[in-house]
Design a protein around this motif. Structure first.
Motif, PDB file in Angstrom:
ATOM      1  N   LYS A  32       0.820  -1.314  -0.247  1.00 47.92           N
ATOM      2  CA  LYS A  32      -0.079   0.274   0.276  1.00 47.92           C
ATOM      3  C   LYS A  32       0.734   1.333   0.735  1.00 47.92           C
ATOM      4  CE  LYS A  32      -2.134  -2.839   3.354  1.00 47.92           C
ATOM      5  NZ  LYS A  32      -2.855  -2.370   4.730  1.00 47.92           N
ATOM      6  N   GLU A 111       1.325  -9.812  12.774  1.00 46.82           N
ATOM      7  CA  GLU A 111       2.079  -8.216  13.012  1.00 46.82           C
ATOM      8  C   GLU A 111       1.751  -7.668  13.782  1.00 46.82           C
ATOM      9  OE1 GLU A 111       0.337  -5.986   8.579  1.00 46.82           O
ATOM     10  OE2 GLU A 111      -0.705  -5.535  10.731  1.00 46.82           O
ATOM     11  N   VAL A 113       1.547  -4.748  17.410  1.00 50.52           N
ATOM     12  CA  VAL A 113       1.180  -3.981  17.872  1.00 50.52           C
ATOM     13  C   VAL A 113       1.039  -3.959  18.948  1.00 50.52           C
ATOM     14  CG1 VAL A 113      -0.958  -1.959  18.239  1.00 50.52           C
ATOM     15  CG2 VAL A 113      -1.091  -3.408  16.085  1.00 50.52           C
ATOM     16  N   ARG A 115       1.720  -1.101  22.338  1.00 53.03           N
ATOM     17  CA  ARG A 115       0.420   0.043  22.564  1.00 53.03           C
ATOM     18  C   ARG A 115       0.908   0.891  23.593  1.00 53.03           C
ATOM     19  NH1 ARG A 115      -4.416  -0.291  19.863  1.00 53.03           N
ATOM     20  NH2 ARG A 115      -4.460  -1.888  19.056  1.00 53.03           N
ATOM     21  N   ALA A 119      -5.547   4.254  22.498  1.00 52.27           N
ATOM     22  CA  ALA A 119      -6.409   5.047  21.082  1.00 52.27           C
ATOM     23  C   ALA A 119      -7.089   3.677  19.932  1.00 52.27           C
ATOM     24  CB  ALA A 119      -5.113   5.904  20.375  1.00 52.27           C
ATOM     25  N   GLY A 120      -7.264   4.659  19.360  1.00 47.78           N
ATOM     26  CA  GLY A 120      -7.480   3.205  17.801  1.00 47.78           C
ATOM     27  C   GLY A 120      -8.381   2.389  18.133  1.00 47.78           C
ATOM     28  N   SER A 121      -7.995   0.509  17.653  1.00 46.64           N
ATOM     29  CA  SER A 121      -8.873  -0.153  17.406  1.00 46.64           C
ATOM     30  C   SER A 121      -8.873  -1.471  19.345  1.00 46.64           C
ATOM     31  CB  SER A 121      -8.948  -1.387  16.841  1.00 46.64           C
ATOM     32  OG  SER A 121      -7.031  -1.394  17.813  1.00 46.64           O
ATOM     33  N   TYR A 142      -1.410  -9.743  15.312  1.00 44.83           N
ATOM     34  CA  TYR A 142      -2.642  -9.762  13.770  1.00 44.83           C
ATOM     35  C   TYR A 142      -1.551 -10.852  12.767  1.00 44.83           C
ATOM     36  CZ  TYR A 142      -4.385  -5.839  16.429  1.00 44.83           C
ATOM     37  OH  TYR A 142      -4.936  -5.497  17.454  1.00 44.83           O
ATOM     38  N   LYS A 150      -7.038  -8.504   8.679  1.00 36.62           N
ATOM     39  CA  LYS A 150      -6.247  -9.082   9.767  1.00 36.62           C
ATOM     40  C   LYS A 150      -6.470  -9.271  11.235  1.00 36.62           C
ATOM     41  CE  LYS A 150      -2.485  -6.074   7.585  1.00 36.62           C
ATOM     42  NZ  LYS A 150      -1.941  -5.208   7.363  1.00 36.62           N
ATOM     43  N   ASP A 196       1.200   4.363  20.616  1.00 36.02           N
ATOM     44  CA  ASP A 196       1.498   2.874  19.467  1.00 36.02           C
ATOM     45  C   ASP A 196       2.332   2.634  18.408  1.00 36.02           C
ATOM     46  OD1 ASP A 196      -1.056   3.137  18.109  1.00 36.02           O
ATOM     47  OD2 ASP A 196      -2.431   3.077  19.566  1.00 36.02           O
ATOM     48  N   PHE A 197       1.916   1.685  17.950  1.00 37.51           N
ATOM     49  CA  PHE A 197       2.690   1.324  16.939  1.00 37.51           C
ATOM     50  C   PHE A 197       2.627  -0.170  16.480  1.00 37.51           C
ATOM     51  CE2 PHE A 197       7.051  -0.850  18.503  1.00 37.51           C
ATOM     52  CZ  PHE A 197       6.727  -0.016  19.773  1.00 37.51           C
ATOM     53  N   LYS A 198       2.794  -0.068  14.796  1.00 41.97           N
ATOM     54  CA  LYS A 198       3.084  -1.658  14.478  1.00 41.97           C
ATOM     55  C   LYS A 198       4.959  -1.840  14.266  1.00 41.97           C
ATOM     56  CE  LYS A 198       2.043  -2.503  10.357  1.00 41.97           C
ATOM     57  NZ  LYS A 198       3.209  -2.936   8.886  1.00 41.97           N
ATOM     58  N   ASP A 221       3.417   6.357   9.391  1.00 42.27           N
ATOM     59  CA  ASP A 221       2.715   5.473   8.683  1.00 42.27           C
ATOM     60  C   ASP A 221       2.045   4.208  10.363  1.00 42.27           C
ATOM     61  OD1 ASP A 221       2.418   6.777   7.143  1.00 42.27           O
ATOM     62  OD2 ASP A 221       2.714   4.918   5.130  1.00 42.27           O
ATOM     63  N   ASN A 222       2.763   4.219  10.742  1.00 37.73           N
ATOM     64  CA  ASN A 222       2.305   2.720  11.880  1.00 37.73           C
ATOM     65  C   ASN A 222       2.987   3.154  13.399  1.00 37.73           C
ATOM     66  OD1 ASN A 222       5.259   2.911  11.272  1.00 37.73           O
ATOM     67  ND2 ASN A 222       5.535   0.700  10.398  1.00 37.73           N
ATOM     68  N   CYS A 223       2.748   4.792  13.648  1.00 33.31           N
ATOM     69  CA  CYS A 223       3.252   4.784  14.683  1.00 33.31           C
ATOM     70  C   CYS A 223       1.942   6.209  15.094  1.00 33.31           C
ATOM     71  CB  CYS A 223       4.894   5.325  15.214  1.00 33.31           C
ATOM     72  SG  CYS A 223       5.879   4.361  14.554  1.00 33.31           S
ATOM     73  N   ARG A 224       1.640   5.626  16.377  1.00 33.15           N
ATOM     74  CA  ARG A 224       0.449   6.843  16.661  1.00 33.15           C
ATOM     75  C   ARG A 224       2.151   7.857  17.980  1.00 33.15           C
ATOM     76  NH1 ARG A 224      -4.181   3.580  16.990  1.00 33.15           N
ATOM     77  NH2 ARG A 224      -5.531   4.620  14.940  1.00 33.15           N
TER      78      ARG A 224
HETATM   79  P1  5GP Z   1      -5.082  -0.040  15.491  1.00 40.05           P
HETATM   80  O1  5GP Z   1      -4.867  -0.975  15.950  1.00 40.05           O
HETATM   81  O2  5GP Z   1      -5.762   1.041  16.884  1.00 40.05           O
HETATM   82  O3  5GP Z   1      -5.886   0.788  14.375  1.00 40.05           O
HETATM   83  O4  5GP Z   1      -3.631   0.247  15.381  1.00 40.05           O
HETATM   84  C1  5GP Z   1      -2.384   0.384  15.926  1.00 40.05           C
HETATM   85  C2  5GP Z   1      -0.858   0.878  15.627  1.00 40.05           C
HETATM   86  O5  5GP Z   1      -0.772  -0.003  14.718  1.00 40.05           O
HETATM   87  C3  5GP Z   1      -1.465   1.981  15.239  1.00 40.05           C
HETATM   88  O6  5GP Z   1       0.158   2.841  16.053  1.00 40.05           O
HETATM   89  C4  5GP Z   1      -1.103   2.311  14.225  1.00 40.05           C
HETATM   90  O7  5GP Z   1      -0.562   2.846  12.587  1.00 40.05           O
HETATM   91  C5  5GP Z   1      -0.306   0.488  13.445  1.00 40.05           C
HETATM   92  N1  5GP Z   1      -0.719  -0.008  12.563  1.00 40.05           N
HETATM   93  C6  5GP Z   1      -2.225  -1.289  12.254  1.00 40.05           C
HETATM   94  N2  5GP Z   1      -2.363  -1.503  11.271  1.00 40.05           N
HETATM   95  C7  5GP Z   1      -1.345  -1.029  10.132  1.00 40.05           C
HETATM   96  C8  5GP Z   1      -1.283  -1.074   9.001  1.00 40.05           C
HETATM   97  O8  5GP Z   1      -2.366  -2.047   8.657  1.00 40.05           O
HETATM   98  N3  5GP Z   1      -0.257  -0.927   8.401  1.00 40.05           N
HETATM   99  C9  5GP Z   1       0.390   0.196   9.044  1.00 40.05           C
HETATM  100  N4  5GP Z   1       0.917   1.318   8.156  1.00 40.05           N
HETATM  101  N5  5GP Z   1      -0.209   0.490  10.248  1.00 40.05           N
HETATM  102  C10 5GP Z   1      -0.857  -0.125  11.382  1.00 40.05           C
END
Ligand code: 5GP
Length: 274
Positions: A32, A111, A113, A115, A119-121, A142, A150, A196-198, A221-224
């Motif tokens: 992506k 993946e 994550v 935290r 936040a987020g999910s 995930y 995912k 958080d971050f992935k 892109d992958n860190c809050r």
């Molecule tokens: P959430 O599960 O809350 O949506 O994401 C948690 C953290 O993982 C966030 O920092 C988000 O940016 C990162 N993250 C989760 N899934 C993806 C993904 O598919 N791509 C990217 N770039 N980051 C992800």
């Protein structure tokens, strides 16, 4: 938010040429936000950073102008720092504005994550208010499969399906927590909370030894990332949640890290660069 309005218009000729050379290489995989090309040596790849952005499992798509240039720099900076404290990574060196040379690894389809703040999910899943500081960091796994949205998995799934061994999971957990401690410190030092971050990890043969190494990228892109004083979001959530000033947030993270590109090569990704 003190956002830098700096946004240049010119390209370096050499950089342009590097893109063209990269252009001719065999495309191994297109994701992506990145493209992987065959590298100059066996066991290497060239990772090209695009301006394309997606959110909500690809349901929202768009472009963040200059994101690829900034994420290339930010990831280079953070991966190099992590390498400096002994975290093995796939990063070798940055080649130009949008490309870096990486070691080819066998990606583990999980993946991770980490935290620190709700936040987020996590907020959605448990009906928790965003911003609550977690009593201790939570690590989640995930399955890396977009088509399935995912799904979250446990170490039971990971070992039963043969994605990683128990020893590899232990190693990944230990590395993820170490990375979290280190990155939290770096970001706090520039007035940002690492919410958080992935992460993604891969396997690599190193002198007859199979090693786990950090792969992919580390960027907004992958860190809050939230501003310490204002809690303003400084990451891809600005795009996902239509908060505006998306490009400026990425630039501000780079500026605070002290790595805003010198020549201000924050230009749109033209067709010839791809
Ligand atoms: P959430 O599960 O809350 O949506 O994401 C948690 C953290 O993982 C966030 O920092 C988000 O940016 C990162 N993250 C989760 N899934 C993806 C993904 O598919 N791509 C990217 N770039 N980051 C992800």
């Amino acid at each position: 938010m003190a956002i830098s309005a700096r946004c240049g218009v010119c390209f370096l000729r050499g950089t342009e040429m590097n893109f063209r050379i990269g252009h001719r290489r065999r495309r191994i995989f297109e994701g992506k936000a990145k493209v992987l090309f065959e590298g100059p040596e066996p066991g290497t790849l060239v990772q090209y950073f695009k301006d394309d952005a997606s959110a909500f499992n690809n349901q929202k798509r768009g472009t963040i102008v200059g994101k690829g240039v900034l994420n290339n720099r930010i990831s280079e900076y953070l991966m190099t720092k992590l390498g400096g404290i002994g975290v093995p990574t796939h990063f070798m060196r940055r080649l130009n504005m949008r490309e870096q040379l990486i070691r080819q690894v066998e990606i583990i389809p999980v993946e991770i994550v980490v935290r620190n703040i709700v936040a987020g999910s996590l907020a959605k899943r448990f009906g928790l208010p965003e911003g609550v500081v977690l009593p201790r960091s939570i690590v989640e796994f995930y399955y890396k499969k977009d088509e399935l949205g995912k799904p979250m998995v446990t170490d039971e799934h990971i070992t039963a399906f043969g994605w990683a061994s128990p020893q590899e999971i232990d190693e990944i957990m230990a590395l993820s927590l170490r990375i979290n401690d280190f990155l939290s410190g770096i970001f706090l030092g520039i007035g940002l909370k690492l919410v958080d971050f992935k992460l993604e990890f891969g396997r690599l043969w190193d002198n007859d030894e199979l090693r786990i190494v950090l792969a992919d990228e580390i960027s907004p892109d992958n860190c809050r990332l939230w501003d310490v004083k204002t809690n303003e979001k400084m990451d891809k959530d600005r795009f996902s949640c239509d908060l505006g000033r998306v490009e400026e947030a990425y630039q501000e993270v780079a500026r605070r890290l002290g790595i805003m590109p010198e020549v201000a090569a924050i230009t749109p990704e033209s067709e010839k660069d791809k």
